[in-house]
Design a protein around this motif. Structure first.
Motif, short mmCIF file in Angstrom:
data_model
loop_
_atom_site.label_atom_id
_atom_site.label_comp_id
_atom_site.label_asym_id
_atom_site.label_seq_id
_atom_site.Cartn_x
_atom_site.Cartn_y
_atom_site.Cartn_z
N ARG A 38 -9.93 -9.08 44.04
CA ARG A 38 -8.89 -10.12 44.13
C ARG A 38 -9.39 -11.23 45.05
O ARG A 38 -9.12 -11.22 46.25
CB ARG A 38 -7.58 -9.52 44.64
N LEU A 39 -10.13 -12.18 44.47
CA LEU A 39 -10.72 -13.27 45.24
C LEU A 39 -10.32 -14.60 44.63
O LEU A 39 -10.32 -14.75 43.40
CB LEU A 39 -12.25 -13.15 45.23
N THR A 40 -9.98 -15.56 45.45
CA THR A 40 -9.69 -16.90 44.92
C THR A 40 -10.99 -17.53 44.45
O THR A 40 -12.06 -17.36 45.07
CB THR A 40 -9.02 -17.78 45.98
N ILE A 41 -10.91 -18.29 43.37
CA ILE A 41 -12.08 -18.89 42.75
C ILE A 41 -11.70 -20.29 42.30
O ILE A 41 -10.61 -20.50 41.74
CB ILE A 41 -12.58 -18.01 41.57
N ALA A 42 -12.57 -21.27 42.57
CA ALA A 42 -12.21 -22.66 42.29
C ALA A 42 -13.44 -23.49 41.96
O ALA A 42 -14.57 -23.16 42.32
CB ALA A 42 -11.47 -23.27 43.47
N CYS A 43 -13.17 -24.60 41.28
CA CYS A 43 -14.20 -25.56 40.88
C CYS A 43 -13.61 -26.95 41.07
O CYS A 43 -12.49 -27.22 40.61
CB CYS A 43 -14.62 -25.33 39.44
N ASP A 55 -8.77 -23.40 39.33
CA ASP A 55 -8.20 -22.78 40.52
C ASP A 55 -7.55 -21.48 40.09
O ASP A 55 -6.51 -21.49 39.43
CB ASP A 55 -7.18 -23.72 41.18
N GLY A 56 -8.17 -20.36 40.41
CA GLY A 56 -7.64 -19.08 39.92
C GLY A 56 -7.93 -17.94 40.86
O GLY A 56 -8.28 -18.12 42.03
N THR A 57 -7.80 -16.73 40.34
CA THR A 57 -8.07 -15.51 41.09
C THR A 57 -8.79 -14.52 40.18
O THR A 57 -8.45 -14.41 38.99
CB THR A 57 -6.80 -14.87 41.65
#
Length: 280
Positions: A195-200, A209-211
């Motif tokens: 469960r890590l935030t992930i973004a571009c 912008d997601g997880t």
């Protein structure tokens, strides 16, 4: 533990310092990352006893791909629920697997040439295999993970969709189309690696912008399903899919422009910056 590639040499990283693995181990490991992965269990035990802060200072721009020469590179399509929804596609019942050829690997501060006006961005969590195997059970899968890093699954949609069936592997494997970095972080460094935030981002604009919790097939299940068919090798990379927001499904489509700088980030790993220039 944070492991990097400083000007072609494997290093342990902490607090702006890099400890050269080959020098610190008196030649027992390194200097290349491949030597580290070939003896991953031994290396991990040794590295846990080191103090990377005793290393030399460095600048982020000196870092190369943490795994510059992976034996195999797997890509997973449609592995985020919101990405499938934005494309109007049903969730897959089996992982959609393709390959990114290893020659497409580049580092976290790369300049990438745009071969067409239809190059797309896809920020991804990338799994690095430490201990290979065949038929790995999902409940044991994280024991086979050396670490996690950030990747961009860049795609030339002009190549990918120029004919039927689509050419996923070719469209995603042009030079520099697999930036990874800035470092590889071992799973124990995360409170919850699932469960890590992930973004571009491009400048101030958020593109994705997601997880990683939105994955259809989480990391352990991907490793189990891949290794049911293919023998995974130390140093292999798995690009685990991308969240919603890719350019090809926008109305109108939103592709990467010459001069654009794309920043990709994942919680607990950091960020990397990819600069795009006109192709020749």
């Amino acid at each position: 533990m944070r492991i990097g590639n400083l000007e072609g040499r494997a290093v342990l990283i902490a607090d702006g310092s890099a400890l050269d693995v080959a020098h610190a181990s008196s030649g027992a490991f390194g200097p290349s990352s491949r030597a580290v992965f070939e003896r991953w269990d031994e290396f991990r035990e040794w590295a846990q006893a080191q103090d990377p802060a005793q290393g030399e200072p460095f600048t982020p721009e000196q870092l190369g791909a943490p795994v510059p020469h992976p034996p195999q590179v797997f890509g997973i399509g449609l592995n985020y629920r919101d990405h499938a929804v934005e494309g109007g596609l049903a969730l897959p019942e089996e992982p959609m697997v393709f390959t990114k050829f290893p020659s497409s690997i580049t580092g976290p501060h790369a300049q990438v040439r745009l071969p067409s006006d239809r190059v797309d961005y896809e920020v991804e969590l990338v799994v690095v295999i430490g201990k290979g195997g065949f038929g790995i059970a999902a409940e044991n899968a994280w024991d086979h993970v050396a670490g996690l890093t950030i990747g961009q699954d860049l795609s030339d949609r002009a190549v990918q969709f120029r004919d039927q069936p689509p050419q996923f592997s070719l469209g995603k494997s042009l030079p520099g189309f697999a930036p990874i970095g800035p470092v590889m972080v071992t799973p124990d460094e995360f409170k919850d690696p699932n469960r890590l935030t992930i973004a571009c981002r491009s400048g101030d604009a958020t593109l994705q912008d997601g997880t990683t919790a939105d994955m259809v097939f989480p990391v352990a299940e991907l490793i189990a399903r891949l290794s049911a068919v293919v023998t995974l090798l130390p140093g292999d990379l798995i690009f685990t899919g991308t969240p919603a927001g890719v350019g090809a499904v926008q109305d109108p489509p939103r592709y990467i422009c010459p001069g654009e700088v794309i920043t990709s980030s994942i919680e607990g790993i950091g960020q990397m910056r990819t600069t795009f220039i006109l192709g020749e």
